[in-house]
Design an enzyme around this catalytic site. Sequence first.
Site, short mmCIF file in Angstrom:
data_model
loop_
_atom_site.label_atom_id
_atom_site.label_comp_id
_atom_site.label_asym_id
_atom_site.label_seq_id
_atom_site.Cartn_x
_atom_site.Cartn_y
_atom_site.Cartn_z
N CYS A 2 -30.71 -40.97 15.91
CA CYS A 2 -29.94 -41.88 15.75
C CYS A 2 -30.52 -42.94 15.86
CB CYS A 2 -28.66 -42.37 16.53
SG CYS A 2 -27.90 -40.45 15.97
N ARG A 27 -33.59 -43.55 10.43
CA ARG A 27 -33.27 -42.77 12.06
C ARG A 27 -32.08 -41.45 11.31
NH1 ARG A 27 -36.48 -44.75 15.36
NH2 ARG A 27 -35.71 -42.92 17.00
N TRP A 74 -27.07 -39.72 13.38
CA TRP A 74 -27.84 -37.99 12.11
C TRP A 74 -26.84 -37.35 12.85
CZ3 TRP A 74 -30.10 -33.65 12.94
CH2 TRP A 74 -30.65 -32.74 12.35
N ASN A 100 -28.47 -42.47 21.54
CA ASN A 100 -29.31 -41.58 20.15
C ASN A 100 -29.87 -40.67 21.22
OD1 ASN A 100 -31.71 -40.66 18.54
ND2 ASN A 100 -32.77 -42.00 19.44
N GLY A 101 -29.36 -39.41 21.12
CA GLY A 101 -29.66 -38.12 22.29
C GLY A 101 -28.94 -37.58 21.90
N GLU A 481 -48.52 -28.63 2.49
CA GLU A 481 -47.96 -29.26 2.68
C GLU A 481 -46.97 -30.28 1.64
OE1 GLU A 481 -47.06 -33.60 4.09
OE2 GLU A 481 -47.06 -32.14 4.93
N LYS A 485 -43.18 -31.29 1.08
CA LYS A 485 -42.91 -32.65 0.18
C LYS A 485 -41.79 -31.89 -1.43
CE LYS A 485 -43.79 -34.63 2.89
NZ LYS A 485 -44.70 -34.71 3.54
N GLU A 488 -38.55 -31.00 0.89
CA GLU A 488 -37.76 -32.16 1.18
C GLU A 488 -37.39 -33.31 0.36
OE1 GLU A 488 -40.00 -33.96 5.14
OE2 GLU A 488 -41.27 -34.14 3.94
N HIS A 504 -50.09 -8.31 -1.54
CA HIS A 504 -49.31 -8.44 -0.36
C HIS A 504 -47.64 -8.40 0.51
CE1 HIS A 504 -53.08 -7.81 1.67
NE2 HIS A 504 -53.99 -8.67 1.16
N LYS A 599 -36.52 -39.84 9.95
CA LYS A 599 -37.22 -39.64 9.89
C LYS A 599 -37.96 -39.87 11.30
CE LYS A 599 -41.63 -41.35 8.91
NZ LYS A 599 -42.54 -41.20 7.75
C1 AGP Z 1 -42.37 -35.29 7.61
O1 AGP Z 1 -42.22 -35.43 5.70
C2 AGP Z 1 -41.23 -34.84 7.81
N1 AGP Z 1 -40.79 -36.22 7.80
C3 AGP Z 1 -40.93 -34.35 9.14
O2 AGP Z 1 -41.89 -32.78 8.98
C4 AGP Z 1 -42.06 -34.96 10.17
O3 AGP Z 1 -43.39 -34.54 10.46
C5 AGP Z 1 -42.13 -33.91 12.04
O4 AGP Z 1 -40.49 -34.59 11.76
C6 AGP Z 1 -43.33 -34.85 12.62
O5 AGP Z 1 -42.80 -35.99 12.49
P1 AGP Z 1 -43.68 -36.95 13.31
O6 AGP Z 1 -45.00 -36.97 12.85
O7 AGP Z 1 -43.24 -38.47 13.53
O8 AGP Z 1 -44.23 -36.20 14.96
#
Ligand code: AGP
Length: 604
Positions: A2, A27, A74, A100-101, A481, A485, A488, A504, A599
């Site tokens: 959060c 966040r 969140w 937050n936590g 990667e 993307k 996501e 395989h 994030k």
């Molecule tokens: C990537 O687009 C995502 N937001 C997520 O996979 C991110 O890379 C992961 O949570 C790690 O975050 P960080 O690099 O801040 O540790």
Amino acid sequence: MCGIVGYIGKRDVAPLLLEGLQRLEYRGYDSAGIVIAGKSGGLKAVKAKGRVRELEARVPKRFAGTTGIAHTRWATHGAPSDVNAHPHLDTEGKVAVVHNGIVDNASELRAKLEADGVVFASETDSEVITHLIARSQAASLEEKVREALKVIEGTYGIAVMHADFPDRIVAARNGSPVVLGIGEKEMFVASDVAALISHTRQVVTLDDGETATLKADDFRTYTTSGTRTTATPETVEWEAASYDMGGHDTYMHKEICEQPDAVDRVLRGRIDDKFSTVHLGGLNLDAREARGIRRVKILGCGTSYHAGMIGASLVEGLARIPADSEPASEFRYRNPVVDPDTLYIAVSQSGETYDVLAAVQELKRKGARVLGVVNVVGSAIARETDGGVYVHAGPEVCVVSTKCFTNTVVAFALLALHLGRIRDLSVADGKRIIEGLRALPEQIQEILAQEEDIKKLAAEYAEAKSMMFIGRVRGYPVALEASLKLKEISYIHAEAYPASELKHGPLALIEPAMPTVAIVPDDSLLEKNRAAMEEIKARSGRILAVAHREQEKADHTILVPKNEDELDPILMGIPLQLLAYHTALALGRDIDKPRNLAKSVTVE
Ligand code: AGP
């Protein structure tokens, strides 16, 4: 994960907090809330399910005060709703907490409190903190908070207000980030400098186990046992404007387009042409120690883990040190053998990802040497590690990481070159890589210039229900990667495989409705990659290739400029960021705030 923000000073607090929440929304964005100390005393709170704009719409016109705290959520415990939104107040409405936590022992504490007659309003773990503070008989708000924290297990970044103590806000940190913003006769508290940087660049980052008392003209920090600690404000490197969208429709588009400058920044002042190597001032690793490294283990999550995979191939290729990358949480819980001759590297954009931070703390506890490759300056992982490399990507606001992925891989190329030139990498190879690095910003610009063509391709592939991504060796993490993307932000199911693995099993998925994106660099594996495309074509699969020259087996080819084999993965990922972006746009997705994500993942 959060976002919390607070203010105490002379200015009207609500607009400040709502602006702060807007900047923290990456966040967590499923519900939000605000509470202020009313001019005539008492606390006034407003909460709303949904985005900050929903909360803003509910804040009454007459909602004046000069002290307040707020939260964007969140959800972890209790679905997004008005009542589960923060702040959580006690039954008398005297104590308000934003958190937050995760409180790990919340159900046990709740049971005890309910047995004592406390009535809970929400389903959240966080509400226990409020009631513990409210029931404390301690004289000061600081002591009440400290008493409550004594029985709480878990992670927290909290801000607390109490109607009987209207002249202060108390904050505390354990595992979740908390920064204080030091202003002229005003103070801020937040999870991230993004929420306060347009008001002050003087910040204090709280350590785990630290609390702070904020008054309009003063701040003090303490340990959770009440001992005063010293805290010297530092100046934040980034400008407030770097958090703006800069004329782009989304932060993701802005951050993709910023990559030429971002790469320029991570290279700046680090290249040493005299010795064909690089200078990394913060590494804290001398040449003798570097020569003693027998293995490199890179730890990260999500995109950072993928950047670590390319980093490992760069370290193994240029420095000839065995290297690999592993998801931090997997590493941590498999009880790994921690080896003194292994250099451990923690990778993180935010520098706050809990799984990575906990792995670093575990390694430190076992006496390992741990470096960090991090974007956010002064973040927990940066402070917890023995040294490292800042990737200088600038603020990355979009949940989906783009420019920071690219800068992290470039930072690994710098580290690999540094280690290589201390070991057996030749001057000629050093020069070759340096020229390749210097060519990157311009080459990335060349790729960005193809955006309109990539947009057209995205429209063609956007209807796919599933997509396959394939690559070999250096191309495989690029495929991983790129598929992440797409997942996501477009919510299209996407899988990534080493091209050699197709036969395989995954080849069974190939059909006209299942397009494949193939990473096909001009390197020693070109023919192997072509063979994989043959296999797909033989099953009427559609292929979009990313390559250095047209691929006759592919339905479409996106051309990227050639660099050194070792650095090609940096370029081959860029057009696929744009492909994911325009695919999601074509599907009308919320690009900067994809569903169910946040994030920085500060909880386990
Ligand atoms: C990537 O687009 C995502 N937001 C997520 O996979 C991110 O890379 C992961 O949570 C790690 O975050 P960080 O690099 O801040 O540790």
